[in-house]
Scaffold this motif. Structure first.
Motif, PDB file in Angstrom:
ATOM      1  N   HIS A 174       0.599 -15.226  16.962  1.00  0.00           N
ATOM      2  CA  HIS A 174       1.097 -15.725  15.687  1.00  0.00           C
ATOM      3  C   HIS A 174       2.066 -14.726  15.062  1.00  0.00           C
ATOM      4  O   HIS A 174       1.904 -13.510  15.183  1.00  0.00           O
ATOM      5  CB  HIS A 174      -0.077 -15.952  14.718  1.00  0.00           C
ATOM      6  CG  HIS A 174       0.344 -15.946  13.276  1.00  0.00           C
ATOM      7  ND1 HIS A 174       0.242 -14.816  12.474  1.00  0.00           N
ATOM      8  CD2 HIS A 174       0.909 -16.906  12.511  1.00  0.00           C
ATOM      9  CE1 HIS A 174       0.714 -15.094  11.278  1.00  0.00           C
ATOM     10  NE2 HIS A 174       1.119 -16.354  11.261  1.00  0.00           N
ATOM     11  N   THR A 193      10.386 -18.029  21.260  1.00  0.00           N
ATOM     12  CA  THR A 193       9.828 -18.533  20.009  1.00  0.00           C
ATOM     13  C   THR A 193      10.704 -19.656  19.494  1.00  0.00           C
ATOM     14  O   THR A 193      11.832 -19.842  19.958  1.00  0.00           O
ATOM     15  CB  THR A 193       9.721 -17.407  18.950  1.00  0.00           C
ATOM     16  OG1 THR A 193       8.907 -17.852  17.869  1.00  0.00           O
ATOM     17  CG2 THR A 193      11.081 -17.023  18.411  1.00  0.00           C
ATOM     18  N   PRO A 196      10.243 -22.420  13.036  1.00  0.00           N
ATOM     19  CA  PRO A 196      10.199 -23.787  12.526  1.00  0.00           C
ATOM     20  C   PRO A 196      11.099 -23.953  11.307  1.00  0.00           C
ATOM     21  O   PRO A 196      11.452 -22.990  10.623  1.00  0.00           O
ATOM     22  CB  PRO A 196       8.720 -23.986  12.150  1.00  0.00           C
ATOM     23  CG  PRO A 196       7.984 -22.912  12.887  1.00  0.00           C
ATOM     24  CD  PRO A 196       8.942 -21.759  12.961  1.00  0.00           C
ATOM     25  N   VAL A 201       5.266 -26.054   9.078  1.00  0.00           N
ATOM     26  CA  VAL A 201       3.949 -25.444   9.296  1.00  0.00           C
ATOM     27  C   VAL A 201       3.343 -25.108   7.938  1.00  0.00           C
ATOM     28  O   VAL A 201       3.960 -24.391   7.153  1.00  0.00           O
ATOM     29  CB  VAL A 201       4.057 -24.171  10.161  1.00  0.00           C
ATOM     30  CG1 VAL A 201       2.669 -23.578  10.404  1.00  0.00           C
ATOM     31  CG2 VAL A 201       4.747 -24.474  11.490  1.00  0.00           C
ATOM     32  N   GLY A 223       4.888 -19.248  12.672  1.00  0.00           N
ATOM     33  CA  GLY A 223       5.159 -19.737  14.022  1.00  0.00           C
ATOM     34  C   GLY A 223       4.413 -18.955  15.076  1.00  0.00           C
ATOM     35  O   GLY A 223       3.460 -18.226  14.794  1.00  0.00           O
ATOM     36  N   LEU A 232       5.184 -23.468  23.698  1.00  0.00           N
ATOM     37  CA  LEU A 232       5.441 -23.929  22.339  1.00  0.00           C
ATOM     38  C   LEU A 232       5.142 -25.419  22.200  1.00  0.00           C
ATOM     39  O   LEU A 232       4.605 -25.864  21.186  1.00  0.00           O
ATOM     40  CB  LEU A 232       6.884 -23.620  21.943  1.00  0.00           C
ATOM     41  CG  LEU A 232       7.206 -22.124  21.853  1.00  0.00           C
ATOM     42  CD1 LEU A 232       8.713 -21.893  21.789  1.00  0.00           C
ATOM     43  CD2 LEU A 232       6.530 -21.495  20.636  1.00  0.00           C
ATOM     44  N   MET A 236       2.376 -25.738  19.314  1.00  0.00           N
ATOM     45  CA  MET A 236       2.922 -26.048  17.991  1.00  0.00           C
ATOM     46  C   MET A 236       2.363 -27.338  17.383  1.00  0.00           C
ATOM     47  O   MET A 236       2.194 -27.405  16.150  1.00  0.00           O
ATOM     48  CB  MET A 236       4.447 -26.089  18.047  1.00  0.00           C
ATOM     49  CG  MET A 236       5.104 -24.722  18.196  1.00  0.00           C
ATOM     50  SD  MET A 236       4.734 -23.547  16.859  1.00  0.00           S
ATOM     51  CE  MET A 236       5.550 -24.340  15.480  1.00  0.00           C
ATOM     52  N   TRP A 254       5.192 -33.753  16.074  1.00  0.00           N
ATOM     53  CA  TRP A 254       5.952 -32.702  16.741  1.00  0.00           C
ATOM     54  C   TRP A 254       7.149 -33.282  17.479  1.00  0.00           C
ATOM     55  O   TRP A 254       8.259 -32.761  17.396  1.00  0.00           O
ATOM     56  CB  TRP A 254       5.051 -31.939  17.707  1.00  0.00           C
ATOM     57  CG  TRP A 254       5.781 -30.957  18.580  1.00  0.00           C
ATOM     58  CD1 TRP A 254       5.987 -31.038  19.915  1.00  0.00           C
ATOM     59  CD2 TRP A 254       6.409 -29.742  18.150  1.00  0.00           C
ATOM     60  NE1 TRP A 254       6.710 -29.956  20.355  1.00  0.00           N
ATOM     61  CE2 TRP A 254       6.969 -29.143  19.294  1.00  0.00           C
ATOM     62  CE3 TRP A 254       6.541 -29.114  16.916  1.00  0.00           C
ATOM     63  CZ2 TRP A 254       7.664 -27.936  19.234  1.00  0.00           C
ATOM     64  CZ3 TRP A 254       7.240 -27.905  16.868  1.00  0.00           C
ATOM     65  CH2 TRP A 254       7.788 -27.333  18.012  1.00  0.00           C
ATOM     66  N   GLU A 450      12.372 -29.344  15.974  1.00  0.00           N
ATOM     67  CA  GLU A 450      11.958 -28.160  16.730  1.00  0.00           C
ATOM     68  C   GLU A 450      11.758 -28.487  18.201  1.00  0.00           C
ATOM     69  O   GLU A 450      12.015 -27.652  19.082  1.00  0.00           O
ATOM     70  CB  GLU A 450      10.654 -27.597  16.145  1.00  0.00           C
ATOM     71  CG  GLU A 450      10.788 -26.909  14.823  1.00  0.00           C
ATOM     72  CD  GLU A 450      10.849 -27.851  13.628  1.00  0.00           C
ATOM     73  OE1 GLU A 450      10.988 -27.360  12.511  1.00  0.00           O
ATOM     74  OE2 GLU A 450      10.767 -29.099  13.822  1.00  0.00           O
TER      75      GLU A 450
END
Length: 476
Positions: A174, A193, A196, A201, A223, A232, A236, A254, A450
């Protein structure tokens, strides 16, 4: 499967085995703890070891599964949490000695969402003081080192997260990002990475005594840093689960709707007068070719001015920081971080008063320009930094150091000001004189998409491969 094999797996590979029951949660967590014990003493990436409670939780997950409970999407995955986010019963120190006893009364949404999905927290990772440097060092826990070598900063502010996950400590790390704090460590360590976009989030710290400034609220996001881009897509969806404590969270799925026809990508290597290093140019060209070969239509065309948006946004943020945070930095910060902030205010002269309000309002103008441009080009491929990653403590070397670390990073903080998602993926392992060094590029995506940025990161990763095996050979 032996312990040494388990910690090497990507989060996606490991979750396939834990969900199928081929690897127990306890075995997955124990393997990562063993790796942490082996390499963290030389890295100082994890500054709070949670091995005991992690193994207890892993055994509970295994018992629940044996009793018939369905495994979560992140069943038994070992993860780390950055020390600036609340985890119940642990200090949210933010790298500040004065906050070392600020014990969180509850979990932040990101911690709760990861654990609801079956993840197991094995440790908490280092950050610079106030999480406001692109390098990671503080008087409370000391310096974090880059696993590629001590000649490269581990990045910041999620430097502990980036160093940990790339060294094999945990399958997911994280982090958070107000101006680049997910992407700087990803670039420094050769990780992946996606920053976002605004509202994706949920975020809130139960320990906080007052609300953050409006720009901090609108530019900062939570993120994950991973070893593989596909991780991811795995993780995510769990991270973005709604939490009523964030009233501005956007509860969207998502995955967005597929676009008609091939996706157009705007490609720029404009560095606004900063020198573009040949190795960064090669990384950009590799990413461009990978996307083209994957079916994207890549056109070298200039997007709206990221330099203007980025500098305006960061000067506005510095205006808010000067008004709302400087007193805390002066009172509780080290001499080093106080001096760095003074140079920040020189590099990014803070807007104040009416002008600050005008520049905050202008954010909509910049965001609208990009929104219109991205109707034609849903993705934009940009440099992340114009040069290979900088050395540790470069930002302590006065105006020149801060200029190299942050001044030239306009493609980074521009995306925070615009609220757009931005992926960061390694596209080249540069054979520099100091040793092999990862070079990352950035993929900006339309608002709420994303998933498209991650898809593009996957296409680039398929061309260049994961960088973690190279790193582990170097560390051996």
């Amino acid at each position: 499967m032996n312990t040494d094999d388990i910690w090497r797996l990507s989060a996606t590979e490991l979750s396939t085995r834990t969900r199928a029951g081929d690897v127990s949660a306890e075995a997955a967590v124990q393997a990562s703890i063993d790796r942490m014990n082996a390499v963290n003493p030389g890295l100082n990436a994890v500054v709070e070891d949670l091995s005991t409670e992690a193994l207890t939780r892993a055994r509970e997950l295994d018992k629940a599964r044996t009793a018939g409970a369905a495994p979560g999407p992140l069943q038994g995955l070992p993860v780390t949490i950055k020390i600036n986010v609340d985890q119940e019963g642990h200090a949210t120190s933010n790298g500040v000695t004065a906050l070392k006893d600020l014990i969180a009364p509850g979990d932040a949404p990101v911690v709760a969402n990861l654990e609801k999905a079956g993840a197991v927290v094995i440790g908490r990772t280092n950050t610079p003081e106030f999480s406001f440097r692109a390098d990671t060092d503080n008087p409370l826990f000391g310096r974090t080192h880059n696993p590629w070598g001590r000649h490269i900063s581990p990045g910041g502010s999620s430097g502990g997260a980036g160093a940990a996950v790339m060294a094999g400590i945990g399958a997911l790390a994280h982090g958070n990002d107000i101006g680049g704090s997910l992407r700087f460590p990803a670039a420094a360590n050769g990780a992946v990475t996606v920053k976002p976009g605004l509202g994706r989030v949920p975020a809130w710290n139960p320990s906080q005594k007052a609300e953050r400034g409006m720009l901090a609220q609108s530019m900062s996001v939570q993120g994950l840093i991973t070893r593989s881009a596909a991780d991811l897509h795995l993780a995510m969806p769990s991270l973005i689960a709604p939490d009523p404590r964030d009233p501005f969270h956007a509860p969207l799925p998502w995955r967005g709707a597929p676009l008609d026809g091939p996706i157009k990508v705007a490609f720029t290597r404009n560095t606004f007068g900063y020198d573009l290093h040949p190795e960064v140019n090669l990384a950009l060209e590799t990413a461009r070719d990978a996307l083209t070969d994957s079916g994207y239509v890549v056109e070298e065309v200039e997007p709206p001015n990221a330099f203007d948006a980025g500098r305006t946004g960061y000067r506005a943020l510095m205006g808010e920081v000067y008004a709302m945070m400087k007193q805390d930095v002066d009172a509780a910060g080290s001499d080093t971080v106080r001096q760095i902030f003074e140079v920040y205010f020189q590099e990014f002269p803070p807007f104040a008063g009416t002008e600050l309000l005008q520049m905050m309002a202008k954010r909509s103008h910049y965001a609208r320009e990009w929104s219109l441009f991205m109707q034609d080009y849903p993705l934009v491929l940009t440099p992340f930094l114009p040069q290979p990653f900088f050395k540790p403590d470069r930002d302590t070397e006065g105006a020149e150091g801060v200029h190299e670390v942050l001044g030239c990073a306009v493609y980074s903080y521009a995306m925070n000001y615009l609220g757009l998602p931005a992926g960061c993926v390694p596209a080249r392992l540069a054979p520099l004189a100091s040793g092999p060094q990862p070079i990352n590029v950035q993929i900006v995506a339309r608002r709420w998409r994303e998933d498209m940025a991650v898809d593009a990161c996957i296409a680039i990763e398929q061309r260049v491969g994961r960088f973690s095996p190279h790193l582990w050979d170097l560390m051996a």
